[in-house]
Design a protein around this motif. Structure first.
Motif, PDB file in Angstrom:
ATOM      1  N   VAL A 204       0.714  -1.330  -0.092  1.00  0.00           N
ATOM      2  CA  VAL A 204       0.142  -0.174  -0.149  1.00  0.00           C
ATOM      3  C   VAL A 204       0.672   1.155   0.042  1.00  0.00           C
ATOM      4  O   VAL A 204       0.721   2.133  -0.776  1.00  0.00           O
ATOM      5  N   THR A 205       2.087   1.114   0.648  1.00  0.00           N
ATOM      6  CA  THR A 205       2.761   2.399   0.816  1.00  0.00           C
ATOM      7  C   THR A 205       3.666   2.652  -0.219  1.00  0.00           C
ATOM      8  O   THR A 205       3.621   3.846  -0.685  1.00  0.00           O
ATOM      9  N   LYS A 206       4.133   1.561  -0.987  1.00  0.00           N
ATOM     10  CA  LYS A 206       4.957   1.927  -2.215  1.00  0.00           C
ATOM     11  C   LYS A 206       4.151   1.751  -3.410  1.00  0.00           C
ATOM     12  O   LYS A 206       4.622   2.739  -4.429  1.00  0.00           O
ATOM     13  N   MET A 207       2.915   1.330  -3.793  1.00  0.00           N
ATOM     14  CA  MET A 207       2.345   1.189  -4.854  1.00  0.00           C
ATOM     15  C   MET A 207       1.115   1.939  -5.016  1.00  0.00           C
ATOM     16  O   MET A 207       0.652   2.179  -6.133  1.00  0.00           O
ATOM     17  N   GLU A 208       0.666   2.391  -3.993  1.00  0.00           N
ATOM     18  CA  GLU A 208      -0.730   3.216  -3.929  1.00  0.00           C
ATOM     19  C   GLU A 208      -1.802   2.492  -4.676  1.00  0.00           C
ATOM     20  O   GLU A 208      -2.262   3.085  -5.874  1.00  0.00           O
ATOM     21  N   PRO A 209      -2.273   1.270  -4.526  1.00  0.00           N
ATOM     22  CA  PRO A 209      -2.999   0.592  -5.184  1.00  0.00           C
ATOM     23  C   PRO A 209      -4.574   1.114  -5.196  1.00  0.00           C
ATOM     24  O   PRO A 209      -4.672   2.043  -3.976  1.00  0.00           O
ATOM     25  N   LYS A 210      -5.548   0.842  -6.181  1.00  0.00           N
ATOM     26  CA  LYS A 210      -6.580   1.387  -6.264  1.00  0.00           C
ATOM     27  C   LYS A 210      -7.659   0.202  -6.362  1.00  0.00           C
ATOM     28  O   LYS A 210      -7.458  -0.534  -6.586  1.00  0.00           O
ATOM     29  N   ALA A 211      -8.867   0.820  -5.913  1.00  0.00           N
ATOM     30  CA  ALA A 211     -10.047  -0.052  -6.130  1.00  0.00           C
ATOM     31  C   ALA A 211      -9.920  -1.672  -5.651  1.00  0.00           C
ATOM     32  O   ALA A 211      -9.731  -1.648  -4.552  1.00  0.00           O
ATOM     33  N   GLY A 212     -10.056  -2.378  -6.736  1.00  0.00           N
ATOM     34  CA  GLY A 212     -10.008  -4.078  -6.325  1.00  0.00           C
ATOM     35  C   GLY A 212      -8.626  -4.345  -5.852  1.00  0.00           C
ATOM     36  O   GLY A 212      -8.734  -5.076  -4.702  1.00  0.00           O
ATOM     37  N   ASP A 213      -7.831  -3.851  -6.423  1.00  0.00           N
ATOM     38  CA  ASP A 213      -6.224  -4.101  -5.609  1.00  0.00           C
ATOM     39  C   ASP A 213      -6.183  -3.764  -4.144  1.00  0.00           C
ATOM     40  O   ASP A 213      -5.745  -4.244  -3.518  1.00  0.00           O
ATOM     41  N   LEU A 214      -6.764  -2.486  -3.981  1.00  0.00           N
ATOM     42  CA  LEU A 214      -6.694  -1.910  -2.371  1.00  0.00           C
ATOM     43  C   LEU A 214      -7.583  -2.927  -1.505  1.00  0.00           C
ATOM     44  O   LEU A 214      -7.126  -3.140  -0.632  1.00  0.00           O
ATOM     45  N   ARG A 215      -8.901  -3.161  -2.085  1.00  0.00           N
ATOM     46  CA  ARG A 215      -9.546  -3.906  -1.338  1.00  0.00           C
ATOM     47  C   ARG A 215      -9.033  -5.523  -1.049  1.00  0.00           C
ATOM     48  O   ARG A 215      -9.274  -5.902  -0.014  1.00  0.00           O
ATOM     49  N   TYR A 216      -8.435  -5.997  -2.049  1.00  0.00           N
ATOM     50  CA  TYR A 216      -7.766  -7.169  -2.025  1.00  0.00           C
ATOM     51  C   TYR A 216      -6.617  -7.227  -0.677  1.00  0.00           C
ATOM     52  O   TYR A 216      -6.554  -8.032  -0.187  1.00  0.00           O
ATOM     53  N   ILE A 217      -5.894  -6.105  -0.966  1.00  0.00           N
ATOM     54  CA  ILE A 217      -4.612  -6.028  -0.195  1.00  0.00           C
ATOM     55  C   ILE A 217      -5.020  -5.992   1.447  1.00  0.00           C
ATOM     56  O   ILE A 217      -4.733  -6.549   2.447  1.00  0.00           O
ATOM     57  N   LEU A 218      -6.065  -5.140   1.624  1.00  0.00           N
ATOM     58  CA  LEU A 218      -6.412  -4.722   3.054  1.00  0.00           C
ATOM     59  C   LEU A 218      -7.129  -5.901   3.674  1.00  0.00           C
ATOM     60  O   LEU A 218      -6.945  -6.350   4.849  1.00  0.00           O
ATOM     61  N   SER A 219      -7.864  -6.505   2.511  1.00  0.00           N
ATOM     62  CA  SER A 219      -8.742  -7.871   3.001  1.00  0.00           C
ATOM     63  C   SER A 219      -7.883  -8.957   3.410  1.00  0.00           C
ATOM     64  O   SER A 219      -8.302  -9.970   4.199  1.00  0.00           O
ATOM     65  N   SER A 220      -6.714  -8.952   2.771  1.00  0.00           N
ATOM     66  CA  SER A 220      -5.835  -9.974   2.972  1.00  0.00           C
ATOM     67  C   SER A 220      -5.109  -9.978   4.310  1.00  0.00           C
ATOM     68  O   SER A 220      -5.081 -11.116   5.091  1.00  0.00           O
ATOM     69  N   SER A 221      -5.096  -8.918   5.073  1.00  0.00           N
ATOM     70  CA  SER A 221      -4.786  -8.756   6.420  1.00  0.00           C
ATOM     71  C   SER A 221      -5.934  -9.403   7.340  1.00  0.00           C
ATOM     72  O   SER A 221      -5.945  -9.889   8.417  1.00  0.00           O
ATOM     73  N   LYS A 222      -7.065  -8.788   6.882  1.00  0.00           N
ATOM     74  CA  LYS A 222      -8.192  -9.658   7.593  1.00  0.00           C
ATOM     75  C   LYS A 222      -8.419 -10.842   7.580  1.00  0.00           C
ATOM     76  O   LYS A 222      -8.742 -11.564   8.643  1.00  0.00           O
TER      77      LYS A 222
END
Length: 222
Positions: free
Chosen positions: A72-90
């Protein structure tokens, strides 16, 4: 996932994140399977091995969190990718909780139980079989990002709830015994409750998969 970033390193890092989550999932599955077996077999040595491995689970969850934050810090993802990354932690958090319940079952299993409770282990076996199948299938759903498969798992949790209620009713005769703790009644009931909670965390993962695709929370009812 939406692969919007042009750099291949971005795709590689998303792939690595997925691999870490799946590694954690498989470790949680191993812990759960082993905990159920050690409880059924009344095997303190096997139970201790599960307890000792819990640190590996925690370290892997922390690695998922660090990797997610880094992307998230390096790549500043958007939309579905951001949801995927944050949800992966959950998802990783739910998997860690599943492994934690496995550890709790193992701890209770070390105490053992009286011979008269052996017939009641069928409740642990039935719930365990259902839950290990659910966890296996939710990991497949996460890997494939299949909402359909995730919701199939979500709905199957009703089977776990029904088995738990059946087990509690089946154990009602033990309530009248003179020494519940000494006979292992409390340990048996505790293990069943832990298994019921594992099912709740698996349904959480199904809901995370739904959120990744639709950007909203699943509002279905069992």
């Amino acid at each position: 996932m939406d692969m919007q970033h042009p750099l291949k390193v971005y795709e590689d890092e998303l792939s690595e994140l997925q691999s870490l989550v799946l590694d954690l999932g498989n470790l949680a599955l191993d812990q759960l399977t082993a905990a159920i077996a050690s409880f059924e077999e009344n095997a303190p040595d096997k139970a201790q091995a599960i307890i000792d491995r819990d640190e590996e689970v925690n370290n892997l969850e922390h690695l998922v969190d660090r990797t997610s934050l880094m992307i998230v810090t390096k790549m500043e993802p958007k939309a579905g990718d951001l949801r995927y990354i944050l949800s992966s932690s959950k998802v990783a958090s739910d998997l860690e909780r599943i492994a934690d319940y496995a550890k709790s079952i193992a701890k209770r299993g070390k105490r053992g139980f009286a011979q008269e409770h052996t017939p009641h282990l069928v409740y642990v076996q039935h719930m365990g079989k259902e839950l290990t199948a659910m966890l296996t299938n939710i990991l497949i759903a996460f890997k494939e990002q299949s909402v359909e498969k995730a919701l199939d798992v979500w709905h199957s949790d009703s089977n776990v709830d029904a088995l738990f209620k059946e087990a509690v009713l089946g154990l009602k005769d033990c309530v009248e015994s003179e020494d519940l703790e000494g006979k292992g009644f409390i340990s048996l009931l505790f293990a069943l409750r832990c298994l019921e909670r594992v099912g709740d965390h698996i349904t959480n993962i199904a809901e995370h998969i739904y959120f990744i695709k639709y950007a909203e929370y699943f509002s279905g009812k069992r």
